[in-house]
Design a protein around this motif. Sequence first.
Motif, PDB file in Angstrom:
ATOM      1  N   SER A  15       0.810  -1.221   0.000  1.00  0.00           N
ATOM      2  CA  SER A  15       0.000   0.000   0.000  1.00  0.00           C
ATOM      3  C   SER A  15       0.847   1.276   0.000  1.00  0.00           C
ATOM      4  O   SER A  15       0.295   2.380  -0.138  1.00  0.00           O
ATOM      5  CB  SER A  15      -0.925   0.006   1.217  1.00  0.00           C
ATOM      6  N   ASP A  16       2.156   1.138   0.143  1.00  0.00           N
ATOM      7  CA  ASP A  16       3.025   2.314   0.091  1.00  0.00           C
ATOM      8  C   ASP A  16       3.318   2.757  -1.332  1.00  0.00           C
ATOM      9  O   ASP A  16       3.916   3.825  -1.536  1.00  0.00           O
ATOM     10  CB  ASP A  16       4.348   2.033   0.810  1.00  0.00           C
ATOM     11  N   ALA A  17       2.928   1.957  -2.310  1.00  0.00           N
ATOM     12  CA  ALA A  17       3.146   2.342  -3.707  1.00  0.00           C
ATOM     13  C   ALA A  17       2.419   3.649  -4.000  1.00  0.00           C
ATOM     14  O   ALA A  17       1.197   3.748  -3.838  1.00  0.00           O
ATOM     15  CB  ALA A  17       2.650   1.239  -4.632  1.00  0.00           C
ATOM     16  N   ALA A  18       3.170   4.652  -4.390  1.00  0.00           N
ATOM     17  CA  ALA A  18       2.629   5.997  -4.576  1.00  0.00           C
ATOM     18  C   ALA A  18       3.755   6.883  -5.082  1.00  0.00           C
ATOM     19  O   ALA A  18       4.875   6.427  -5.318  1.00  0.00           O
ATOM     20  CB  ALA A  18       2.089   6.548  -3.255  1.00  0.00           C
ATOM     21  N   GLU A  19       3.444   8.164  -5.229  1.00  0.00           N
ATOM     22  CA  GLU A  19       4.482   9.140  -5.569  1.00  0.00           C
ATOM     23  C   GLU A  19       4.770   9.979  -4.335  1.00  0.00           C
ATOM     24  O   GLU A  19       3.843  10.399  -3.630  1.00  0.00           O
ATOM     25  CB  GLU A  19       4.042  10.027  -6.731  1.00  0.00           C
ATOM     26  N   TYR A  20       6.041  10.209  -4.100  1.00  0.00           N
ATOM     27  CA  TYR A  20       6.471  10.917  -2.896  1.00  0.00           C
ATOM     28  C   TYR A  20       7.161  12.215  -3.286  1.00  0.00           C
ATOM     29  O   TYR A  20       8.022  12.234  -4.166  1.00  0.00           O
ATOM     30  CB  TYR A  20       7.420  10.027  -2.076  1.00  0.00           C
ATOM     31  N   PHE A  21       6.746  13.279  -2.619  1.00  0.00           N
ATOM     32  CA  PHE A  21       7.275  14.603  -2.918  1.00  0.00           C
ATOM     33  C   PHE A  21       7.915  15.217  -1.684  1.00  0.00           C
ATOM     34  O   PHE A  21       7.328  15.209  -0.598  1.00  0.00           O
ATOM     35  CB  PHE A  21       6.157  15.536  -3.400  1.00  0.00           C
ATOM     36  N   CYS A  22       9.084  15.776  -1.896  1.00  0.00           N
ATOM     37  CA  CYS A  22       9.775  16.556  -0.878  1.00  0.00           C
ATOM     38  C   CYS A  22       9.525  18.035  -1.189  1.00  0.00           C
ATOM     39  O   CYS A  22       9.476  18.428  -2.365  1.00  0.00           O
ATOM     40  CB  CYS A  22      11.269  16.231  -0.935  1.00  0.00           C
ATOM     41  N   ALA A  23       9.355  18.847  -0.162  1.00  0.00           N
ATOM     42  CA  ALA A  23       9.086  20.268  -0.375  1.00  0.00           C
ATOM     43  C   ALA A  23       9.727  21.095   0.727  1.00  0.00           C
ATOM     44  O   ALA A  23       9.937  20.608   1.843  1.00  0.00           O
ATOM     45  CB  ALA A  23       7.577  20.532  -0.424  1.00  0.00           C
ATOM     46  N   VAL A  24       9.998  22.335   0.391  1.00  0.00           N
ATOM     47  CA  VAL A  24      10.580  23.277   1.352  1.00  0.00           C
ATOM     48  C   VAL A  24       9.812  24.585   1.282  1.00  0.00           C
ATOM     49  O   VAL A  24       9.356  24.987   0.208  1.00  0.00           O
ATOM     50  CB  VAL A  24      12.082  23.493   1.051  1.00  0.00           C
ATOM     51  N   VAL A  25       9.639  25.236   2.412  1.00  0.00           N
ATOM     52  CA  VAL A  25       8.992  26.540   2.408  1.00  0.00           C
ATOM     53  C   VAL A  25       9.955  27.547   1.805  1.00  0.00           C
ATOM     54  O   VAL A  25      11.130  27.602   2.155  1.00  0.00           O
ATOM     55  CB  VAL A  25       8.582  26.967   3.823  1.00  0.00           C
ATOM     56  N   SER A  26       9.427  28.338   0.901  1.00  0.00           N
ATOM     57  CA  SER A  26      10.240  29.333   0.207  1.00  0.00           C
ATOM     58  C   SER A  26      10.839  30.345   1.172  1.00  0.00           C
ATOM     59  O   SER A  26      10.166  30.807   2.089  1.00  0.00           O
ATOM     60  CB  SER A  26       9.377  30.068  -0.826  1.00  0.00           C
ATOM     61  N   MET A  27      12.090  30.723   0.960  1.00  0.00           N
ATOM     62  CA  MET A  27      12.712  31.746   1.789  1.00  0.00           C
ATOM     63  C   MET A  27      12.249  33.141   1.393  1.00  0.00           C
ATOM     64  O   MET A  27      12.466  34.093   2.122  1.00  0.00           O
ATOM     65  CB  MET A  27      14.236  31.650   1.707  1.00  0.00           C
ATOM     66  N   ASP A  28      11.610  33.276   0.236  1.00  0.00           N
ATOM     67  CA  ASP A  28      11.101  34.578  -0.188  1.00  0.00           C
ATOM     68  C   ASP A  28       9.728  34.864   0.391  1.00  0.00           C
ATOM     69  O   ASP A  28       9.305  36.013   0.443  1.00  0.00           O
ATOM     70  CB  ASP A  28      11.034  34.647  -1.707  1.00  0.00           C
ATOM     71  N   SER A  29       9.019  33.830   0.752  1.00  0.00           N
ATOM     72  CA  SER A  29       7.736  33.999   1.427  1.00  0.00           C
ATOM     73  C   SER A  29       7.705  32.935   2.504  1.00  0.00           C
ATOM     74  O   SER A  29       8.430  31.957   2.418  1.00  0.00           O
ATOM     75  CB  SER A  29       6.579  33.792   0.452  1.00  0.00           C
ATOM     76  N   ASN A  30       6.859  33.101   3.480  1.00  0.00           N
ATOM     77  CA  ASN A  30       6.833  32.078   4.532  1.00  0.00           C
ATOM     78  C   ASN A  30       5.640  31.168   4.387  1.00  0.00           C
ATOM     79  O   ASN A  30       5.211  30.541   5.343  1.00  0.00           O
ATOM     80  CB  ASN A  30       6.846  32.739   5.914  1.00  0.00           C
TER      81      ASN A  30
END
Lengths: 114, 114
Positions: free
Chosen positions: B84-99
């Motif tokens: 059931s872990d089959a999926a797409e995984y995304f990493c993300a970061v909060v932009s330093m130009d906006s919070n």
Amino acid sequence: GAGVSQSPRYKVAKRGQDVALRCDPISGHVSLFWYQQALGQGPEFLTYFQNEAQLDKSGLPSDRFFAERPEGSVSTLKIQRTQQEDSAVYLCASSLGTSGTEAFFGQGTRLTVV
Amino acid sequence: AQSVTQPDIHITVSEGASLELRCNYSYGATPYLFWYVQSPGQGLQLLLKYFSGDTLVQGIKGFEAEFKRSQSSFNLRKPSVHWSDAAEYFCAVVSMDSNYQLIWGAGTKLIIKP
């Protein structure tokens, strides 16, 4: 419902047609975001609302794209004169706070322009 | 410009095997980092987040991630994957130009072999 709701789930538009995509955020959430996700890519930021105020529309790709959130709850993303390159999944997200808080995503609207 | 890199487009692992998905970011200060999972037909769901403090973060569904400032990495791990872990995984970061704006990697598609 308890989550972010988007409608329609799927939309096929003829090139040149106008479309409107709706987002119902979680009740009480201050922040609302629209992202565009092309096939095989991560989401790309389009615009951000804090309550009814559109604080950032820097990601809107052209003046054919317009978003509103007139009463600080439901939001609509409108695309005028759709082009093939507009084909993507449009994601709406909302969060309780205004910075760095967890964003809850809707299932998205898949737009196909033919 | 700020960016998030997920070097693996696809990863295939056997059910029960361990998993590590890589994420590298470019950012000057301490970032706010996220991992989301996107299953077919589902919205993006937050797995875990790092804001500060303990660099090993526990998330839902048995996932964890480790923030390594020296390597600018935030890799996602799971000791034993389920079909059931089959999926797409995304990493993300909060932009330093906006919070508030998230900057996303292109995603890693996880395929589980029976």
